[in-house]
Write a protein that holds these residues in place. Sequence first.
Motif, mmCIF file in Angstrom:
data_model
loop_
_atom_site.group_PDB
_atom_site.id
_atom_site.type_symbol
_atom_site.label_atom_id
_atom_site.label_comp_id
_atom_site.label_asym_id
_atom_site.label_seq_id
_atom_site.Cartn_x
_atom_site.Cartn_y
_atom_site.Cartn_z
ATOM 1 N N GLN A 1 97.223 -3.781 -22.842
ATOM 2 C CA GLN A 1 98.214 -2.720 -22.991
ATOM 3 C C GLN A 1 97.656 -1.410 -22.431
ATOM 4 O OE1 GLN A 1 101.358 -2.990 -24.077
ATOM 5 N NE2 GLN A 1 101.666 -0.792 -23.719
ATOM 6 N N MET A 2 98.392 -0.779 -21.517
ATOM 7 C CA MET A 2 97.874 0.421 -20.850
ATOM 8 C C MET A 2 98.400 1.714 -21.460
ATOM 9 S SD MET A 2 95.716 -0.346 -18.668
ATOM 10 C CE MET A 2 95.135 -1.947 -19.170
ATOM 11 N N ASP A 3 99.607 1.675 -22.055
ATOM 12 C CA ASP A 3 100.218 2.912 -22.558
ATOM 13 C C ASP A 3 100.480 2.840 -24.061
ATOM 14 O OD1 ASP A 3 100.853 4.600 -20.092
ATOM 15 O OD2 ASP A 3 101.570 2.602 -19.518
ATOM 16 N N PHE A 4 100.225 3.935 -24.722
ATOM 17 C CA PHE A 4 100.422 4.043 -26.172
ATOM 18 C C PHE A 4 101.072 5.391 -26.489
ATOM 19 C CE2 PHE A 4 96.914 1.211 -25.499
ATOM 20 C CZ PHE A 4 96.979 0.271 -26.512
ATOM 21 N N ILE A 5 101.704 5.456 -27.671
ATOM 22 C CA ILE A 5 102.119 6.750 -28.222
ATOM 23 C C ILE A 5 101.311 6.950 -29.500
ATOM 24 C CG2 ILE A 5 104.004 8.167 -29.108
ATOM 25 C CD1 ILE A 5 104.777 7.376 -26.388
ATOM 26 N N VAL A 6 100.574 8.047 -29.572
ATOM 27 C CA VAL A 6 99.752 8.334 -30.752
ATOM 28 C C VAL A 6 100.476 9.376 -31.592
ATOM 29 C CG1 VAL A 6 97.546 9.252 -31.548
ATOM 30 C CG2 VAL A 6 97.631 7.749 -29.543
ATOM 31 N N TRP A 7 100.972 8.982 -32.749
ATOM 32 C CA TRP A 7 101.774 9.896 -33.576
ATOM 33 C C TRP A 7 100.933 11.005 -34.185
ATOM 34 C CZ3 TRP A 7 107.055 9.319 -35.893
ATOM 35 C CH2 TRP A 7 107.891 8.580 -35.040
ATOM 36 N N GLN A 8 99.738 10.668 -34.645
ATOM 37 C CA GLN A 8 98.892 11.698 -35.264
ATOM 38 C C GLN A 8 97.520 11.645 -34.604
ATOM 39 O OE1 GLN A 8 100.171 9.116 -37.327
ATOM 40 N NE2 GLN A 8 101.938 10.124 -38.253
ATOM 41 N N PRO A 9 97.349 12.362 -33.485
ATOM 42 C CA PRO A 9 96.064 12.308 -32.765
ATOM 43 C C PRO A 9 94.875 12.656 -33.662
ATOM 44 C CG PRO A 9 97.714 13.447 -31.465
ATOM 45 C CD PRO A 9 98.322 13.213 -32.807
ATOM 46 N N SER A 10 95.060 13.615 -34.586
ATOM 47 C CA SER A 10 93.913 14.025 -35.416
ATOM 48 C C SER A 10 93.374 12.837 -36.217
ATOM 49 C CB SER A 10 94.328 15.151 -36.363
ATOM 50 O OG SER A 10 95.323 14.702 -37.266
ATOM 51 N N ALA A 11 94.261 11.944 -36.664
ATOM 52 C CA ALA A 11 93.816 10.801 -37.459
ATOM 53 C C ALA A 11 93.075 9.790 -36.586
ATOM 54 C CB ALA A 11 95.006 10.149 -38.158
ATOM 55 N N VAL A 12 93.589 9.532 -35.384
ATOM 56 C CA VAL A 12 92.914 8.580 -34.496
ATOM 57 C C VAL A 12 91.521 9.119 -34.136
ATOM 58 C CG1 VAL A 12 92.987 7.533 -32.190
ATOM 59 C CG2 VAL A 12 95.052 7.589 -33.611
ATOM 60 N N ILE A 13 91.461 10.419 -33.863
ATOM 61 C CA ILE A 13 90.175 11.041 -33.522
ATOM 62 C C ILE A 13 89.226 10.991 -34.727
ATOM 63 C CG2 ILE A 13 89.085 13.260 -32.939
ATOM 64 C CD1 ILE A 13 91.772 13.876 -31.361
ATOM 65 N N GLY A 14 89.764 11.342 -35.902
ATOM 66 C CA GLY A 14 88.939 11.391 -37.114
ATOM 67 C C GLY A 14 88.425 10.023 -37.522
ATOM 68 N N ILE A 15 89.279 9.015 -37.463
ATOM 69 C CA ILE A 15 88.876 7.673 -37.882
ATOM 70 C C ILE A 15 87.855 7.102 -36.893
ATOM 71 C CG2 ILE A 15 89.738 5.304 -38.145
ATOM 72 C CD1 ILE A 15 92.363 6.767 -39.311
ATOM 73 N N ALA A 16 88.089 7.337 -35.598
ATOM 74 C CA ALA A 16 87.128 6.856 -34.596
ATOM 75 C C ALA A 16 85.759 7.503 -34.819
ATOM 76 C CB ALA A 16 87.645 7.164 -33.191
ATOM 77 N N ALA A 17 85.761 8.803 -35.132
ATOM 78 C CA ALA A 17 84.484 9.493 -35.367
ATOM 79 C C ALA A 17 83.781 8.920 -36.594
ATOM 80 C CB ALA A 17 84.733 10.996 -35.544
#
Length: 646
Positions: A248-264
């Motif tokens: 899958q090449m394209d995504f919509i990230v609803w809450q970028p802060s959460a994706v960034i925070g969880i990845a960190a």
Amino acid sequence: MDHSVKPGDDFYLYANGGWLAAASIPAGQSSYDTRAMLAEKTSQRVTKLIQEAATANSAPGTPSQKVGAYYASFMDQAAIDSRGLTPLTSEIAAITAITNKSSLSAYLGSTLNSEVDGLTANADHVLGVWINQGFEDSDHNLPHLWQGGLGMPDREAYLDPSPKMAELREHYQAHIAAILKLAGIADADTKAAHVLSLEIRIAQSHAPDSDAADVFKQNNPWKRTEFPLKAPGMDWSAYFASAGLANQMDFIVWQPSAVIGIAALVNSASIDSWKDYLKFHLVEHYATVLPTTVAAEDFPFYGKTLSGAQSPPDRNTAAIAATNAALGQAVGQLYTARYFPPEAKAKAEAMARDIITAYRTRIANLTCLSPGTKQKALAKLAAFKIGIGYPDIWIDYSTLNIVPRDAFGNMRRVEAFNRSHNLSQLKQPVDPIDWPINPQIPGAIIMFSPNAEFFSAGLLQPPYFDSHGDAASNYGSAGAGMAHEISHSFDELGNIYDAHGRLGKWWTAEDTARYHAATVALAEQFNSYCPLSGLCVNGKQVLGENIADLAGLLVAHDAYILSLKGKPDVVIDGLSGDQRFFLAFSQRWRKLQSEAALRRQITSDTHAPGQYRSDTVRNIDDWYKAYDIAPSDKLYLKPEDRIRIW
Ligand SMILES: [Zn+2]
């Protein structure tokens, strides 16, 4: 009805006085209305259908067999208890085998489940996925990624410094420890503290609830290649590979802060804390199909402390809810076969067609939108899709195996089935009529994106809609409701979505200014309604819904006239067609509620109390004609004082 009341003095009491005097609020509830009646009736029917399926000996592989076996295995508490926590063995082993960032990322990817939709606040796992068209691309389905992973309802429960919330967190930590102990994990108290600390850090990354109201904040298209750059810490290749999204090449990230925070946090939090966190959430995720010892630990926290419940729901109620959730469209097939036959669907579809035809004229004649904007509204109406009763094509459950006496395995298989069903939509064109609600649940859903609305079979039944009944009453009740919902596609809720459900405001600044000017007087009309001393309706707070009521009533009446095809309607029980139309509209709003519930509604709800919604008739010329309303009547408004927006 109460025939001693003059319709022009108090139409709501005239239409509902008899019912209001005779009905009562069910024990344990704070209100009772048409919606509650529908919910009550449908729930009894669904319970009966599912229980019958469980004893019916239906042919293997049929929806009835699957529904019956799912329910029966869920009810078989003895079989569930006898297995203890052994059904979790392989999953616990997979968590135990995590040794580094990559294996942790791969495991987290395996939990990416499609349990969320456009309204979810907090997915069950660290991230959730919803497959829907893009905000700007109506030709392709995309994975919309969602924040999640909190065991308490929202971020405030973790971050609010008040003593009350601090105490809640202490309760939660004790609950985590108890569940870890049940799972045979040593040193549970210390580990529970670490799990809570990890969840607090996840909560810190979550977007605030207030962001949820602004859809433009959720439209964050990310390319697959951007994830490691924007959200470092997670091994995204491992994550998406085990999530089934490797290509899958394209995504919509609803809450970028959460994706960034969880990845960190995958990078910075200790692997052991993550493993304890995952084991705790694994038990919670499957709690309903695990032994009673788990439920006994869960109820004091989730039931009593968080929800204020006095006693746990009985097993049967939980089993019916679980079967509905797991096999929604299979139960829906059984429900509609018995209670919503094709003739009922055809009747309601004909009504919907009349409403769309009526909207075409109303939109063309709107004065507050400029000619260019009206063209856009008409294009949106032409593209509008409407789902009535139940899907034309049901989900095919033939590859899903439901095994008697295996509640845990059944839940796992349903999850796997749903996941592959949902991910398969990524390879298919957008289907605007992909039903977001089960037919047996009473409800009306506006999607906006795609441009579609849905009215379930559970909603389209007496007293709201009667396929064997009088058209005038149906159009006044369900018809006005349907037209109300459709109006939202063209008002300040829907004016940011175009004909294809793509984001983009299609009103001009002048349209907005004219619209606001035209609606001020309606807010003032509602400001004057004061049911208790010192407590008046806040006209501004309920304005959007009142505009929709007004549009809905006018359009439904146009549609009713269209349905007569030029012939006069018959008189029934001494009432003309127009009289029955407005009577049914008012009766749809009958509601009993406690004073506390009324106060709550007026201070916080965007919908006015039913009595005043019924008074929408004051703005409709045809109501004055139907009931011979005179200037001396209390509800009378001079023609120039009647609100005309649509
Ligand atoms: Zn509404």
